[in-house]
Design a protein around this motif. Structure first.
Motif, mmCIF file in Angstrom:
data_model
loop_
_atom_site.group_PDB
_atom_site.id
_atom_site.type_symbol
_atom_site.label_atom_id
_atom_site.label_comp_id
_atom_site.label_asym_id
_atom_site.label_seq_id
_atom_site.Cartn_x
_atom_site.Cartn_y
_atom_site.Cartn_z
ATOM 1 N N ASP A 240 44.350 45.982 47.307
ATOM 2 C CA ASP A 240 45.704 45.458 47.157
ATOM 3 C C ASP A 240 46.151 45.324 45.697
ATOM 4 O O ASP A 240 47.279 44.956 45.424
ATOM 5 N N LEU A 241 45.226 45.622 44.772
ATOM 6 C CA LEU A 241 45.605 45.522 43.351
ATOM 7 C C LEU A 241 46.388 46.769 42.939
ATOM 8 O O LEU A 241 46.004 47.876 43.271
ATOM 9 N N SER A 242 47.473 46.551 42.226
ATOM 10 C CA SER A 242 48.215 47.745 41.788
ATOM 11 C C SER A 242 47.727 48.158 40.406
ATOM 12 O O SER A 242 47.210 47.369 39.641
ATOM 13 N N HIS A 262 48.163 45.174 34.277
ATOM 14 C CA HIS A 262 47.477 44.613 35.451
ATOM 15 C C HIS A 262 46.027 44.246 35.167
ATOM 16 O O HIS A 262 45.273 43.942 36.074
ATOM 17 N N GLY A 264 44.727 41.649 33.715
ATOM 18 C CA GLY A 264 44.419 40.250 34.040
ATOM 19 C C GLY A 264 44.096 40.073 35.517
ATOM 20 O O GLY A 264 43.103 39.435 35.884
ATOM 21 N N ALA A 265 44.923 40.665 36.371
ATOM 22 C CA ALA A 265 44.728 40.518 37.815
ATOM 23 C C ALA A 265 43.387 41.103 38.236
ATOM 24 O O ALA A 265 42.676 40.531 39.084
ATOM 25 N N LEU A 266 43.016 42.227 37.632
ATOM 26 C CA LEU A 266 41.746 42.865 37.983
ATOM 27 C C LEU A 266 40.577 41.960 37.591
ATOM 28 O O LEU A 266 39.661 41.740 38.389
ATOM 29 N N GLU A 268 40.522 38.801 37.180
ATOM 30 C CA GLU A 268 40.490 37.612 38.013
ATOM 31 C C GLU A 268 39.768 37.906 39.324
ATOM 32 O O GLU A 268 38.903 37.153 39.765
ATOM 33 N N ARG A 269 40.079 39.087 39.900
ATOM 34 C CA ARG A 269 39.461 39.458 41.168
ATOM 35 C C ARG A 269 37.958 39.699 40.982
ATOM 36 O O ARG A 269 37.148 39.267 41.804
ATOM 37 N N ARG A 272 35.486 36.750 40.927
ATOM 38 C CA ARG A 272 34.979 36.194 42.187
ATOM 39 C C ARG A 272 33.615 36.780 42.545
ATOM 40 O O ARG A 272 32.879 36.220 43.319
#
Lengths: 302, 533
Positions: A240-242, A262, A264-266, A268-269, A272
């Motif tokens: 779901d990451l763009s 993008h 930062g979003a990667l 962050e994921r 986990r």
């Protein structure tokens, strides 16, 4: 901030070839503006339209506040042009050509002329037919840079210069900008663009694909990421990451490239899954250009 | 180490590159010499009757200066009088082109460097060029010899003709080989080799026209072209002069190889010429004039010479052309209805006008040359408006042709005054006649301007147009074409001056056509893209 050059929705067709297909270009007064694009993208055509040598099929062009086809005489006194492939009159000496072009523009700054000849180590007494490509370019550069003008239009002006002369060229162009001048620099030499240009425009197939400062452009390009993880990650976890492409996962290792916006979003994921090691390389200038040259349209926020 | 390894393969390469140039030039020379000889022989079945009136003409110093003295009073000698020396000059040019092309031109453009890095001896390129040049000279001379014999000329004389050409041609192989060592540029080589050719031509011309008892007479012997001339084919047939030619050839070649061994690749023996560090060109017009300068100077000299020849021949023409048939022929070729001498002048002036139009076309088509070379862009990116730039080239072409025609008329008139005894009158009549051709010349220039402005890709068609105009105008009546067709040529509307009626109306129409075409061309150029195509 005023514009030295403003081009809106420029179109030009040669026979069946669309040379320019809705090009926009804006060059602010007092900046060095890089004009980039693969061969045949329409850079030289744009410059010839700016110089009034060619007529656009449609679109609006404003050069130093004037119309390049109507106000040829007044506008051309205020600008200098150096073509990429400098052709000189074979039986005139370099000095004669410099003075001729200067006189046709309305006069030269004698001190600058002498200084530039020395800095470029150019012998003005040699006949033009005996000059190498680099020396012909030096003749055109000395003529252009020693004229008292507001705008320099340079079409790949340094392809024949050695690194030492390239450095002299950069210094001279910076001096010109610092004196309040504006420069439109079409170039393929990335080091030159990186060290000189305040902003760049990248064009492709006659259209503007990107404009901005280099750091703005970098932000649009992709960063290479490599991570070692504590817990294995599956492709579906990241689906779901763009902006993530070239994904390669082997057990606890992950490699991919991600649009810098993008990143930062990667991360962050991936956090986990427990990041053990992480390498991240920002795009080199070369990668940046390769990407812009190749992709037809750049996706993502501007 | 002889430094000659690889000569054979270089020779093959050079011969391959010249496989069209050399055979066509050789063939053209053979055809001109044999063809014109045969035509002359056919014209005069009765030798003695024909030659008597010609003697006076041939003794004219202007003709002797141009073609060399006639070698004997035989028909064979008369039949080759005009072609031996001029043909030899072309043979020398061929030798020069071949040798220069494979030596200095190759070196200047850096291709020799590429070859030199391979297994090629240092002397091989010069050796290959000299061998090819020598072969071209020998081949052409032998073919011409055979051609002359086949045309029915005397055998011994024809062999002497071949020898004469070998003497001159081989000397220029040697001269060019030396010249190629002297300067860094192919242009410099051209200057030396062609300058030497011009000097040799001039020396023998001075020697030939000098009186027999004058020491100036010996000048001919200083010139390699003079040695060839002194072979005197169909006259004295001095074969021993071949030895002189071969010695000169050998000496020049030794000199060339010695000079070559003393210099670096790419360098010349002489320091390269430099230009001024500062320029004095302040406008685009000054640039246009500067670019036209060399061409104009060359044509100026040619037209002065032409004027001198035409003017000094007039006296002889009277006796030469005293047959009604010849007079009628001249009249049809655009001559006038006046006296035979006037007809002669009018014919020559009309032919000169076509030549002037060729100069005009070559000057105005520089607009296109400058454009395709990328130099127009540099000028037009400065504060020079395009229309002014184009107009200046057009004006220089038109004014240049006017100056040429005027000088032809003045020189011819001055020399013809010896016949008429009225200096001012002769000059006025002939310069007026020469200037009366300008409307047609300018139409040709303006047509080229239309092509440049409207159909730039077809600029070269202006030469075809000139040839068509020339053919229709000069030979239209001769070929029996209807006047509507031959009237397409501006040259067909020129008045037959001197002697004939002035044609003010037709001249004004031609001027109008020229102005209209020029305007269309300039407007087309102003509107179109540049560079185009």
């Amino acid at each position: 901030m005023t514009s030295a050059i403003q081009v809106v929705d420029l179109r030009k067709t040669f026979g069946r070839t669309k040379a320019l297909d809705g090009l926009d270009l804006e060059v602010d007064t007092g900046e060095i503006h890089g004009f980039l694009g693969p061969n045949g993208a329409g850079k030289s055509t744009t410059i010839r339209i700016l110089l009034g040598l060619m007529r656009a099929d449609s679109g609006a062009v404003s050069l130093l506040g004037g119309d390049p086809r109507r106000d040829v005489e007044t506008l051309h006194r205020r600008l200098s042009y150096v073509p990429g492939d400098v052709a000189l009159w074979p039986n005139l000496s370099g000095g004669e050509v410099i003075d001729l072009l200067g006189n046709l523009r309305g006069g030269l700054d004698e001190r600058r002329r002498a200084e530039l000849l020395e800095r470029f180590a150019l012998d003005p007494t040699k006949k033009s037919r005996t000059y190498s490509k680099g020396n012909r370019q030096k003749v055109a550069l000395v003529a252009a840079l020693s004229s008292d003008v507001e705008l320099l239009i340079l079409d790949e002006p340094t392809s024949g210069l050695d690194p030492l002369m390239e450095a002299v060229f950069r210094e001279a162009v910076r001096d010109f900008r610092d004196g309040g001048g504006t420069v439109l620099l079409s170039s393929h030499i990335l080091g030159e663009v990186e060290s000189l240009c305040d902003r760049v425009s990248i064009i492709r197939e006659g259209r503007n694909v990107e404009s901005g400062t280099l750091s703005q452009l970098r932000h649009l390009a992709r960063t290479t990421v490599g991570a070692g993880l504590e817990r294995p990650v599956a492709e579906t976890d990241l689906a779901d990451l763009s902006g993530v492409v070239d994904l390669v996962i082997t057990d606890h290792e992950l490699h991919c490239t991600v649009e810098t916006a993008h990143l930062g979003a990667l991360l962050e994921r991936l956090g986990r899954h427990g990041i053990r090691t992480l390498t991240s390389a920002p795009p080199t200038l070369e990668e940046l250009f390769m990407e812009q040259y190749r992709t037809p349209e750049v996706a993502g926020p501007r | 180490m002889t430094g000659l390894s690889g000569t054979a393969s270089l020779l093959r390469l050079a011969a391959r590159r010249d496989r069209v140039l050399i055979p066509t030039s050789a063939l053209a020379l053979v055809v001109v010499v044999a063809g014109s000889a045969q035509a002359t022989v056919a014209l005069y079945p009765d030798e003695s009757a024909a030659l008597a009136p010609l003697r006076a003409v041939l003794a004219n110093p202007a003709l002797t200066a141009l073609y060399g003295p006639i070698t004997s009073e035989s028909l064979d000698s008369f039949a080759t009088f005009k072609t031996i020396l001029t043909g030899a000059v072309f043979l020398c040019l061929l030798a020069y082109v071949v040798v220069r092309r494979h030596t200095r031109t190759e070196e200047e453009e850096g291709r020799l460097e590429l070859l030199g890095a391979g297994a090629i001896g240092r002397r091989a390129p010069l050796a290959a060029a000299v061998l090819l040049g020598t072969a071209a000279v020998l081949g052409t001379a032998l073919l011409t010899m055979v051609g002359a014999i086949a045309a029915g000329l005397d055998r011994t004389g024809s062999v002497a003709l071949g020898v004469s050409w070998i003497v001159m041609g081989l000397t220029w192989v040697g001269v060019t080989a030396v010249a190629a060592q002297l300067t860094e540029t192919a242009r410099g080589t051209a200057g030396f080799a062609l300058g030497a050719l011009a000097l040799a031509y001039l020396l023998r011309a001075l020697g030939d026209v000098a009186a027999d008892d004058s020491p100036l007479h010996l000048l001919t012997w200083l010139s390699p072209l003079g040695w060839g001339e002194k072979v005197a084919p169909y006259g004295a047939n001095r074969f021993w002069l071949l030895a002189v030619g071969l010695v000169a050839y050998a000496a020049l070649l030794v000199g060339a190889f010695v000079l070559q061994s003393r210099r670096d690749l790419g360098a010349g023996i002489l320091p390269s010429r430099v230009g001024p560090a500062r320029g004095r060109l302040h406008s685009s017009l000054a640039l246009t004039l500067r670019l036209a300068r060399g061409t104009l100077a060359g044509w100026f000299v040619a037209f002065v010479v032409l004027g001198a020849v035409v003017g000094s021949l007039a006296g002889n023409v009277q006796s030469f052309l005293d047959s009604p048939e010849t007079a009628d022929l001249l009249r049809k070729m655009g001559g006038s209805d006046g006296s035979i001498v006037d007809t002669f002048f009018a014919t020559e002036i009309h032919v000169a006008a076509v030549a002037a139009a060729a100069l005009g076309i070559s000057l105005v088509t520089r607009l296109r040359t400058e454009e395709t070379a990328g130099r127009a862009e540099a000028v037009l990116a400065t504060a020079v408006p395009r229309r002014r730039w184009a107009l200046e080239h057009l004006v220089v072409a038109m004014a240049g042709t006017a100056v040429l025609m005027a000088c032809l008329g003045v020189v011819a008139g001055a020399l013809d005054s010896g016949r008429t005894g009225d200096v001012a009158g002769s000059i006025g009549r002939l310069s007026g006649a020469a200037l009366s051709t300008l409307p047609a010349v300018w139409v040709c220039i303006a047509v080229a301007a239309v092509l440049i402005g409207v159909a730039p890709r077809f600029t070269g068609v202006s030469w075809a147009v000139l040839i068509a105009f020339f053919t229709l105008g000069e030979f239209g009546d001769l070929l029996g074409l209807p006047s509507v067709v031959s009237g397409l040529s501006p040259f067909a509307h020129l008045p037959s001056l001197p002697g004939g009626e002035t044609a003010v109306g037709a001249s004004l129409v031609l001027l109008g056509v020229a102005a209209l075409c020029a305007a269309v061309g300039l407007e087309g150029l102003r509107r179109r893209d540049l560079p185009f195509g």
